[in-house]
Design a protein around this motif. Structure first.
Motif, PDB file in Angstrom:
ATOM      1  N   ASN A  82      -6.387   8.512   2.768  1.00  0.00           N
ATOM      2  CA  ASN A  82      -5.068   8.788   2.805  1.00  0.00           C
ATOM      3  C   ASN A  82      -4.317   7.279   3.306  1.00  0.00           C
ATOM      4  O   ASN A  82      -2.953   7.368   3.003  1.00  0.00           O
ATOM      5  CB  ASN A  82      -4.730   9.850   3.601  1.00  0.00           C
ATOM      6  CG  ASN A  82      -4.855  10.976   2.889  1.00  0.00           C
ATOM      7  OD1 ASN A  82      -5.312  11.190   1.817  1.00  0.00           O
ATOM      8  ND2 ASN A  82      -4.895  12.158   3.701  1.00  0.00           N
ATOM      9  N   GLN A  83      -5.126   6.532   4.054  1.00  0.00           N
ATOM     10  CA  GLN A  83      -4.524   5.168   4.440  1.00  0.00           C
ATOM     11  C   GLN A  83      -4.176   4.358   3.377  1.00  0.00           C
ATOM     12  O   GLN A  83      -3.196   3.371   3.823  1.00  0.00           O
ATOM     13  CB  GLN A  83      -5.347   4.725   5.533  1.00  0.00           C
ATOM     14  CG  GLN A  83      -5.593   5.299   6.960  1.00  0.00           C
ATOM     15  CD  GLN A  83      -6.512   4.530   7.918  1.00  0.00           C
ATOM     16  OE1 GLN A  83      -6.318   3.700   8.157  1.00  0.00           O
ATOM     17  NE2 GLN A  83      -7.169   5.477   8.619  1.00  0.00           N
ATOM     18  N   HIS A  84      -4.482   4.374   2.319  1.00  0.00           N
ATOM     19  CA  HIS A  84      -4.329   3.451   1.160  1.00  0.00           C
ATOM     20  C   HIS A  84      -2.531   3.714   0.529  1.00  0.00           C
ATOM     21  O   HIS A  84      -2.297   2.693  -0.058  1.00  0.00           O
ATOM     22  CB  HIS A  84      -5.124   3.688  -0.066  1.00  0.00           C
ATOM     23  CG  HIS A  84      -4.723   4.487  -0.905  1.00  0.00           C
ATOM     24  ND1 HIS A  84      -5.156   5.957  -0.957  1.00  0.00           N
ATOM     25  CD2 HIS A  84      -4.083   4.748  -2.203  1.00  0.00           C
ATOM     26  CE1 HIS A  84      -4.638   6.700  -2.011  1.00  0.00           C
ATOM     27  NE2 HIS A  84      -3.944   5.790  -2.870  1.00  0.00           N
ATOM     28  N   MET A  85      -2.314   4.865   0.970  1.00  0.00           N
ATOM     29  CA  MET A  85      -0.720   4.986   0.770  1.00  0.00           C
ATOM     30  C   MET A  85       0.091   4.612   2.021  1.00  0.00           C
ATOM     31  O   MET A  85      -0.189   5.599   3.018  1.00  0.00           O
ATOM     32  CB  MET A  85      -0.537   6.653   0.274  1.00  0.00           C
ATOM     33  CG  MET A  85      -1.430   7.191  -0.679  1.00  0.00           C
ATOM     34  SD  MET A  85      -1.494   8.877  -1.130  1.00  0.00           S
ATOM     35  CE  MET A  85       0.295   9.170  -1.471  1.00  0.00           C
ATOM     36  N   THR A  86       0.809   3.500   1.720  1.00  0.00           N
ATOM     37  CA  THR A  86       1.361   2.940   3.030  1.00  0.00           C
ATOM     38  C   THR A  86       2.541   3.165   3.215  1.00  0.00           C
ATOM     39  O   THR A  86       3.016   3.731   4.424  1.00  0.00           O
ATOM     40  CB  THR A  86       1.195   1.492   2.970  1.00  0.00           C
ATOM     41  OG1 THR A  86       1.802   0.959   1.836  1.00  0.00           O
ATOM     42  CG2 THR A  86      -0.316   1.045   2.976  1.00  0.00           C
TER      43      THR A  86
END
Length: 199
Positions: A82-86
């Protein structure tokens, strides 16, 4: 009278900025080999997860065993993913805000995790009531009959759509199906191209 086109807008890397490298770095810090981390998004199981045909638990199991060669928990894998969606690209939404809700829809290749993360960042229902997510309709945009399904769901002919997407392959498929397309680069360029199409 020519009907008003319906804007079909992708979400990832258009509405929400995304960077897979962030996920890779998180996994490496958790002990995954760099070459293995880079398989996270590029495998058949991820596609099946995004079609809603594989559970999150089964995806995590396959990911650990076949690709990452790790034993990370489902919670850690979800957090890394989920961290790739900033962040939200508000400039794009400012371009789209003049489009009536009835002539704007969002479509995206996504999975349950991404949808939950999307909804943490923004409520897209404020802009359109029609959001077509791959894990809910069990089809990716690259699948045969995807755009025919979109036409059926909306009751509109494909020639009535303008697709905004950052993926060249998807744009080519859509063009072959008769849709007008706008390759996404920047909000400023998007504004210019939509103005040329809609006026």
């Amino acid at each position: 009278m020519t009907p008003i086109p319906t804007i079909a807008c992708d979400i990832g890397n258009v509405i929400i900025n995304a960077d897979h490298e962030i996920t890779y770095q998180v996994l490496v810090r958790a002990g995954v080999a760099s070459k293995n981390a880079k398989t996270f998004f590029e495998n058949n199981e991820y596609q099946e997860f995004s079609r809603g045909r594989m559970s999150a638990a089964d995806f995590c199991k396959a990911l650990n065993k076949k690709y990452l060669r790790s034993s990370l928990s489902d919670v850690i894998l979800e957090e890394a993913h989920n961290q790739h969606m900033t962040k939200v690209n508000w400039d794009v939404l400012n371009v789209l805000k003049g489009t009536p809700h009835t002539h704007l829809l969002f479509l995206t290749d996504t999975n349950l995790w991404q949808t939950q993360r999307e909804q943490q960042l923004i409520d897209l229902k404020k802009y359109s009531q029609t959001i077509i997510r791959s894990h809910e309709i069990h089809m990716l945009k690259s699948d045969n009959e995807y755009f025919a399904r979109m036409s059926h769901m909306t009751g509109l002919s494909l020639q009535n759509f303008v697709l905004i997407d950052d993926n060249q392959r998807i744009l080519q498929i859509a063009q072959g199906e008769g849709l007008q397309t706008v390759p996404f680069t920047t909000a400023q360029e998007l504004s210019s191209q939509l103005h040329a199409i809609l006026t």
